[in-house]
Structures are given as C-alpha cells and as structure tokens.
Motif scaffolding. Structure first.
Motif, short mmCIF file in Angstrom:
data_model
loop_
_atom_site.label_atom_id
_atom_site.label_comp_id
_atom_site.label_asym_id
_atom_site.label_seq_id
_atom_site.Cartn_x
_atom_site.Cartn_y
_atom_site.Cartn_z
N GLY A 172 -8.22 -15.31 -3.90
CA GLY A 172 -7.96 -14.27 -2.91
C GLY A 172 -7.78 -12.88 -3.49
O GLY A 172 -7.16 -12.03 -2.86
N GLY A 173 -8.32 -12.62 -4.66
CA GLY A 173 -8.19 -11.30 -5.26
C GLY A 173 -6.79 -11.00 -5.77
O GLY A 173 -6.47 -9.86 -6.07
N THR A 174 -5.96 -12.04 -5.89
CA THR A 174 -4.55 -11.85 -6.26
C THR A 174 -4.39 -11.16 -7.61
O THR A 174 -3.57 -10.25 -7.76
N ARG A 175 -5.17 -11.59 -8.59
CA ARG A 175 -5.00 -11.01 -9.94
C ARG A 175 -5.42 -9.55 -9.96
O ARG A 175 -4.76 -8.71 -10.59
N ALA A 176 -6.49 -9.22 -9.24
CA ALA A 176 -6.92 -7.81 -9.16
C ALA A 176 -5.86 -6.97 -8.46
O ALA A 176 -5.54 -5.86 -8.90
N LEU A 177 -5.32 -7.50 -7.38
CA LEU A 177 -4.30 -6.74 -6.65
C LEU A 177 -3.03 -6.56 -7.49
O LEU A 177 -2.40 -5.49 -7.43
N GLU A 178 -2.68 -7.54 -8.29
CA GLU A 178 -1.53 -7.37 -9.18
C GLU A 178 -1.79 -6.24 -10.17
O GLU A 178 -0.89 -5.44 -10.46
N HIS A 179 -3.00 -6.15 -10.69
CA HIS A 179 -3.34 -5.02 -11.58
C HIS A 179 -3.24 -3.70 -10.83
O HIS A 179 -2.72 -2.72 -11.36
N LEU A 180 -3.76 -3.67 -9.61
CA LEU A 180 -3.68 -2.45 -8.81
C LEU A 180 -2.22 -2.05 -8.58
O LEU A 180 -1.88 -0.87 -8.64
N ARG A 181 -1.37 -3.03 -8.31
CA ARG A 181 0.05 -2.71 -8.09
C ARG A 181 0.67 -2.10 -9.35
O ARG A 181 1.47 -1.15 -9.26
N LEU A 182 0.34 -2.61 -10.52
CA LEU A 182 0.87 -2.05 -11.76
C LEU A 182 0.36 -0.62 -11.97
O LEU A 182 1.13 0.26 -12.37
N ILE A 183 -0.90 -0.39 -11.69
CA ILE A 183 -1.45 0.97 -11.79
C ILE A 183 -0.76 1.88 -10.79
O ILE A 183 -0.39 3.01 -11.11
N GLY A 184 -0.55 1.38 -9.58
CA GLY A 184 0.12 2.16 -8.54
C GLY A 184 1.52 2.58 -8.94
O GLY A 184 1.94 3.71 -8.67
N VAL A 185 2.24 1.71 -9.60
CA VAL A 185 3.59 2.06 -10.07
C VAL A 185 3.50 3.22 -11.05
O VAL A 185 4.28 4.17 -10.98
N GLU A 186 2.55 3.18 -11.97
CA GLU A 186 2.39 4.28 -12.93
C GLU A 186 2.03 5.58 -12.20
O GLU A 186 2.45 6.66 -12.62
N LEU A 187 1.28 5.49 -11.11
CA LEU A 187 0.90 6.67 -10.34
C LEU A 187 2.00 7.09 -9.36
O LEU A 187 1.77 7.94 -8.51
N MET A 188 3.17 6.50 -9.50
CA MET A 188 4.33 6.79 -8.66
C MET A 188 4.06 6.49 -7.19
O MET A 188 4.52 7.20 -6.29
N MET A 189 3.28 5.43 -6.95
CA MET A 189 3.00 4.98 -5.59
C MET A 189 3.99 3.89 -5.21
O MET A 189 4.72 3.38 -6.06
N VAL A 190 3.97 3.50 -3.94
CA VAL A 190 4.83 2.44 -3.44
C VAL A 190 3.94 1.27 -3.02
O VAL A 190 3.35 1.30 -1.95
N PRO A 191 3.79 0.25 -3.90
CA PRO A 191 3.00 -0.91 -3.51
C PRO A 191 3.79 -1.79 -2.55
O PRO A 191 4.97 -2.06 -2.77
N THR A 192 3.16 -2.19 -1.47
CA THR A 192 3.84 -3.06 -0.52
C THR A 192 3.84 -4.50 -1.00
O THR A 192 3.00 -4.90 -1.80
N ARG A 193 4.79 -5.26 -0.50
CA ARG A 193 4.84 -6.68 -0.84
C ARG A 193 3.69 -7.43 -0.19
O ARG A 193 3.07 -8.28 -0.79
N ASN A 194 3.43 -7.12 1.07
CA ASN A 194 2.42 -7.85 1.83
C ASN A 194 1.03 -7.27 1.61
O ASN A 194 0.88 -6.06 1.41
N ALA A 195 0.05 -8.15 1.67
CA ALA A 195 -1.37 -7.78 1.58
C ALA A 195 -2.17 -8.89 2.24
O ALA A 195 -1.64 -9.97 2.52
#
Length: 194
Positions: free
Chosen positions: A120-143
């Motif tokens: 379900g793209g879980t591993r890619a989304l986990e990478h995106l969430r880590l990148i988002g944290v570095e970009l000072m974004m707020v990754p949501t729990r749900n997807a």
C-alpha cells in the motif's frame, strides 16, 4: 477565517503512471467537502530541473526561474495531499526533487496522502513523512493506502478495471479520516501562521 486551500500533488511523472486514477478519486473525495478548497497540482506541469542551487531557499534565494515558479505555487496552499507511488521502497525521484526545490514554502503546513504500491505504498509514505518533518511540515497520522490486491484490481495496465469504484468501500473510511485530520491541522496551522 477563509477555508484552507489544499493542493493535491501528483508525485509521479512517468508517461505510463497509474497516479491519475487514484488522484482523480481522491480529488473527488476532497471536492465533496465544504470545509476546504482543493486544486490538482501535477508535477508534469512544472519543468523542474534537478536541484542545483547553492542551498535551499531557507538560506539563499533560488536562481532558476522554474524553481521560483514552483515555490510560488506551493506557497499558495495551506496543506497538501500527495499521491505517492512507491518506487523501490521510497518516493519517486520526481517528488523528492520537487520537495527539495523549496523549503520555506512547505513550512508549518500539514499533509496527508493516498499511497499505492507494495504494501500500500507504506514504505514510500514513511519516507515522505520523514522528509516532511525536515521541511517543518505536519504529517498526519491517517492516510489512504491502496494495497496490492486493490491495486491489481484497478490498474488497467495490469488487467484491472481502471475504476476506483471497484475498491472504494475499502478506501472511504481512510479517506474520510485523512481529510478530517488534514482539515483540522490546516485550520490550526493557518491560524498560527496568521
């Protein structure tokens, strides 16, 4: 306060991409709401060079006008929905490059995603969430995760129907939860940025 403006960003640029099908489905889910405005943003529409600036726009203005145009577009939004294709356990190179082309324009804004691929793209989304944290974004729990069985059922290039309605019942609860959470964070961060 006005409704949050959300970009639904298609993160794959391949000619043979599957992304358009889940993107249109997720766009319909978001547009059915009355608490956000949503706009489709396709990376194909931006001729982004590979990141080649002296630094991110946190530290120095970008020199390439294509990067500046991308930054201005991203800055228009209060939050994001990414369409995430999993390529070799991560996001696409095109999406990573688009994220790297800006920094300050992503800051303090939330995102969710509809992801597809292996598991379900879980591993890619986990990478995106880590990148988002570095970009000072707020990754949501749900997807929303389009798992392999549903992916094969829908992907027309793999014998599927091309119709997300065939798997919609499996995805609607996640879409609702993701959008609810995105709206909450978009309102909260918009107020705080104001």
């Amino acid at each position: 306060m006005s409704k949050p403006k959300i970009a639904l960003i298609i993160g794959s640029t391949r000619k043979s991409r599957f992304a358009d099908i889940p993107a249109q489905w997720m766009l319909a889910q978001a547009k059915a709401r009355t608490d956000i405005e949503v706009e489709l943003v396709d990376l194909r529409d931006f001729d982004l060079p590979l990141f080649d600036e002296v630094a991110s726009n946190l530290w120095a203005p970008s020199s390439d006008p294509r990067a500046v145009a991308w930054q201005k577009k991203i800055a228009e939004f209060d939050g994001y929905i990414f369409v995430v294709a999993e390529y070799n356990r991560s996001i696409t190179g095109a999406l990573k490059n688009a994220l790297d082309q800006s920094y300050v324009d992503w800051n303090r804004k939330p995102f969710t995603a509809i992801a597809y691929g292996s598991v379900g793209g879980t591993r890619a989304l986990e990478h995106l969430r880590l990148i988002g944290v570095e970009l000072m974004m707020v990754p949501t729990r749900n997807a929303v995760h389009l798992g392999m069985a549903d992916f094969f059922k829908v992907h027309p290039g793999l014998g599927g129907s091309g119709n997300m309605a065939d798997v919609e019942a499996n995805l609607l609860p996640a879409a609702q939860a993701s959008l609810d959470e995105l709206v909450w964070w978009a309102n909260a961060t918009k107020a705080a940025r104001g």
